[in-house]
Design an enzyme around this catalytic site. Sequence first.
Site, mmCIF file in Angstrom:
data_model
loop_
_atom_site.group_PDB
_atom_site.id
_atom_site.type_symbol
_atom_site.label_atom_id
_atom_site.label_comp_id
_atom_site.label_asym_id
_atom_site.label_seq_id
_atom_site.Cartn_x
_atom_site.Cartn_y
_atom_site.Cartn_z
ATOM 1 N N LYS A 1 -4.995 -6.431 -1.500
ATOM 2 C CA LYS A 1 -5.165 -4.979 -1.502
ATOM 3 C C LYS A 1 -6.566 -4.583 -2.003
ATOM 4 C CE LYS A 1 -0.760 -4.078 -0.428
ATOM 5 N NZ LYS A 1 -0.111 -5.381 -0.385
HETATM 6 C C1 LIG Z 1 0.915 -5.863 0.429
HETATM 7 C C2 LIG Z 1 1.062 -7.321 0.498
HETATM 8 C C3 LIG Z 1 1.541 -7.953 1.656
HETATM 9 C C4 LIG Z 1 1.992 -7.179 2.860
HETATM 10 O O1 LIG Z 1 0.923 -6.549 3.530
HETATM 11 P P1 LIG Z 1 1.192 -5.365 4.560
HETATM 12 O O2 LIG Z 1 -0.138 -4.867 4.937
HETATM 13 O O3 LIG Z 1 2.003 -4.347 3.806
HETATM 14 O O4 LIG Z 1 1.965 -5.939 5.690
HETATM 15 C C5 LIG Z 1 1.584 -9.332 1.672
HETATM 16 N N1 LIG Z 1 1.218 -10.061 0.598
HETATM 17 C C6 LIG Z 1 0.776 -9.493 -0.538
HETATM 18 C C7 LIG Z 1 0.417 -10.346 -1.695
HETATM 19 C C8 LIG Z 1 0.664 -8.113 -0.630
HETATM 20 O O5 LIG Z 1 0.214 -7.542 -1.752
#
Ligand SMILES: *Cc1c(COP(=O)(O)O)cnc(C)c1O
Length: 499
Positions: free
Chosen positions: A112
């Site tokens: 993120k």
């Molecule tokens: C948010 C997240 C995901 C999923 O990603 P999306 O964009 O919501 O599909 C997968 N792995 C981790 C560690 C995340 O923080």
Amino acid sequence: MELFYRSTRNDSVKVTASQAILKGLADDGGLFVPERIPVLDRSLKELSDMSYGEVAYEVMKLFLTDFTPEELKACIANAYDSKFDTTEIAPLVKADGAYFLELFHGATIAFKDMALSILPHLMTTSAKKNNIKNDIVILTATSGDTGKAALAGFADVKGTKIIVFYPKDGVSPIQEKQMVTQKGDNTYVVGIKGNFDDAQTGVKNIFGNKELAKVMDEAGYQFSSANSINIGRLVPQIVYYIYSYVKLLANEEITDGEKINVVVPTGNFGNILAAYYAKNMGLPIAKLICASNENKVLYDFFSTGVYDRNREFKLTSSPSMDILISSNLERLIYRIAGESAEANKALMTDLKEKGRYEITPSMREELKDFYGNYASEQETADTIESIYENTGYVIDTHTAVAAAVYRKYREGGDGTKTVIASTASPFKFTRSVMDAIDKDKYDSMTDFELVDELSRIANVTVPQAIEDIRTAPILHTRVCDRTEMETVVKNILKIGSEQ
Ligand SMILES: *Cc1c(COP(=O)(O)O)cnc(C)c1O
């Protein structure tokens, strides 16, 4: 050429990129989408000599056309700096017959950070460009990682406040500790009694409340979103797919134009949608492999054409993927419906009213570049253990879901070189990771003892983000019912009649 954004639910909406970033969600509840997906105007060869920031500029300038080059370059320079613990920003590691694209070298050690370290800069620049006088209130639902990354990005950013809702019992202990120790006078963290979907639905309802928006405006506030529904999240995520490809090219792992597969551990469908956009921009991607955990709504959708959220919600060891309503899928649905807001809206109404919808055979035809599968809890743990035993490389639970799904996919015989999006540091999910490696041995250790043990066996230093929370005081203790979210927001902002 200027690129405008439309709503997936209303054909008459047309806004600039900066307006779309400020609003987050369209007034009709739809998501903003670019009216066309731009094509790369630099060759892959040219891009292969560039730094992460330079590639970011070449990609983002095509989407954010109302930003001046100076504005965009400043946003990029402020985002991808020493907050990352490597100048490569997103390094590639070759293991288990694939390339792991490590997207967790930012401040909060999950992918993120790739978008949330730039979003605050895009947002404040957008506010300036549009003469916004109100303070921007970022309202965010998190399955664990977005919350901390958004808090870190927006903490003490002038002219903003940030309120994060997370499922009280649905995140890892380290994720929770990271959030409730967040500093900054403008940060608020609230646990809700409910799951991520409840948090996300609550936030969407607050966004959709026109009356509240009026009261907010009178008090000098307006909402925006740091969730992956914001186009300002999606666009920066396209960058690393292109970057990974051109680095493979620079390292002579692939030849110019050679197709690769990408595997993405998926929850809200934001990360894999960014890969789909990258493909549509001209990046040579063959298969987009969508990996789910036991909440396998997307696997079922790709196999049957039916999206059905009416099922038991499971808490897994990959909590950031514990999601039954993948919001960003709407952008893909809109596209495969021939960019028809009307057709998309009908399906989204079905989803809201019946919890399910079914796409047409011709829409399914448009999904042939996607492959969906899922990994059980056992398969996820087995994959962590076997990759560690075979190579010494330790991956987190989310990345392991992707690696497990890739192993299943590969059995079909496709030998195309493959990039796996590695979305979190194993230090963020230490307990689950260490249990997978040797439960008997590690069961009795505390979370922080496990951190040190992981550092030892993986031969990786403990990330600063973990060191920071070892002794940090808890600053946020609010908990509320999922029905009380709006009241909590009003109390925090000291508006409305309830307080
Ligand atoms: C948010 C997240 C995901 C999923 O990603 P999306 O964009 O919501 O599909 C997968 N792995 C981790 C560690 C995340 O923080």
